[in-house]
Design an enzyme around this catalytic site. Sequence first.
Site, short mmCIF file in Angstrom:
data_model
loop_
_atom_site.label_atom_id
_atom_site.label_comp_id
_atom_site.label_asym_id
_atom_site.label_seq_id
_atom_site.Cartn_x
_atom_site.Cartn_y
_atom_site.Cartn_z
N ARG A 180 -3.84 1.52 3.17
CA ARG A 180 -4.67 0.88 3.98
C ARG A 180 -5.46 1.72 5.42
NH1 ARG A 180 -3.75 -0.82 -0.05
NH2 ARG A 180 -3.17 -3.11 -0.71
N SER A 235 -5.21 -10.77 2.61
CA SER A 235 -4.05 -10.26 3.34
C SER A 235 -4.17 -10.09 4.75
CB SER A 235 -3.34 -9.29 2.43
OG SER A 235 -2.95 -9.79 1.11
N GLU A 251 -3.09 -5.97 8.63
CA GLU A 251 -4.02 -5.18 8.02
C GLU A 251 -5.42 -5.35 8.44
OE1 GLU A 251 -5.54 -5.37 3.43
OE2 GLU A 251 -3.24 -5.58 3.77
#
Length: 343
Positions: A167, A242, A339
């Site tokens: 990520r 998420s 995230e």
Amino acid sequence: MIEERHNFSLKAMNTFGMDVSCGVFIEYDNEEDLLNIDFNALVKPVFHIGGGSNVLFSGDFPGTVLHSAIKFLRTLPENAEPEGDTVLVAAGAGVKMDSICGWAAENGLWGIENLSLIPGEIGAAAVQNIGAYGSEISQAIHSVRCYDTVECRFLTLRPEDCGYGYRDSFFKHCGGRYIITEVVLALTKSFSPQLGYGNVRQTAEAMLAPGEVLTPLKIREAVISIRNGKLPDPADVGSAGSFFKNPVIDGAAFSELKAEHGDFPHYDLPDGNVKIPAGWLVEQCGWKGRTIGNAGVYPKQALVLTNATGKASPEEIIALKDLIIKSVSDRFGISLVPEVEIV
């Protein structure tokens, strides 16, 4: 064409549905527009947004928000990539990622089917290095074309130039200097499903008719089925998918946790480290399905924080985030990292 608006509402530009605005909003639909923007004269700070599916605005944004409306999707000439069954597909930064996944699957091209139904646009996807079910977009990227706002020129980067990680990418650490305008994907006609993560294999094979073989379209259907079963549609419940990264710990730390808490879900990495599902940690701390004020944790997936009532303020989401991080740290000694980009 450049479209500029002032005191612009960003509510429809972020999937959390935060009712915030920005001082200036600028949207452009071709590369030449970027040459006509004086980046030094923009109201600061400057933030470039994609589909708003991985961002949480902490309040009204006082500066300039940029958005790409560059939208095209085309295959490149076969002689552009001489390697066997590889097909190069170029997409403008403003094209929705899932529409590209759908197009590829319908045309029998492998490489991004596991990324199906991830919201957002491909330019932002290449910045974030989105991933799901064992795949990351960086694995399919052939090249990225971007605009250097300092030197006022376009350049093309290969994946190895982009600093891709979990990520993460070089683009997240350049202070907005480089703006992605086009992403070229290297897809393949060769049979190459990725079935080793979660229940993708079982779900896909259960959907096959007798004698039917796996195809990118069948994997896409399976992934969509799985995601719909545990993730909210941002059109119905505001979220950014998420919220936390899956933490990675070394083998020794994992052994200590296992001795204290017993065996639990994990993924062994090639370098000897271990990835722990953040959603499992959050659920073990009792957060799944809980609501505090207008902010909540999705009942079907503890990794997803939601604008539960549609009226949540940024402060409520951030407060919930902080409480979850503290509880996981207190119980497991693991520090969760968002995230989602908090702006």
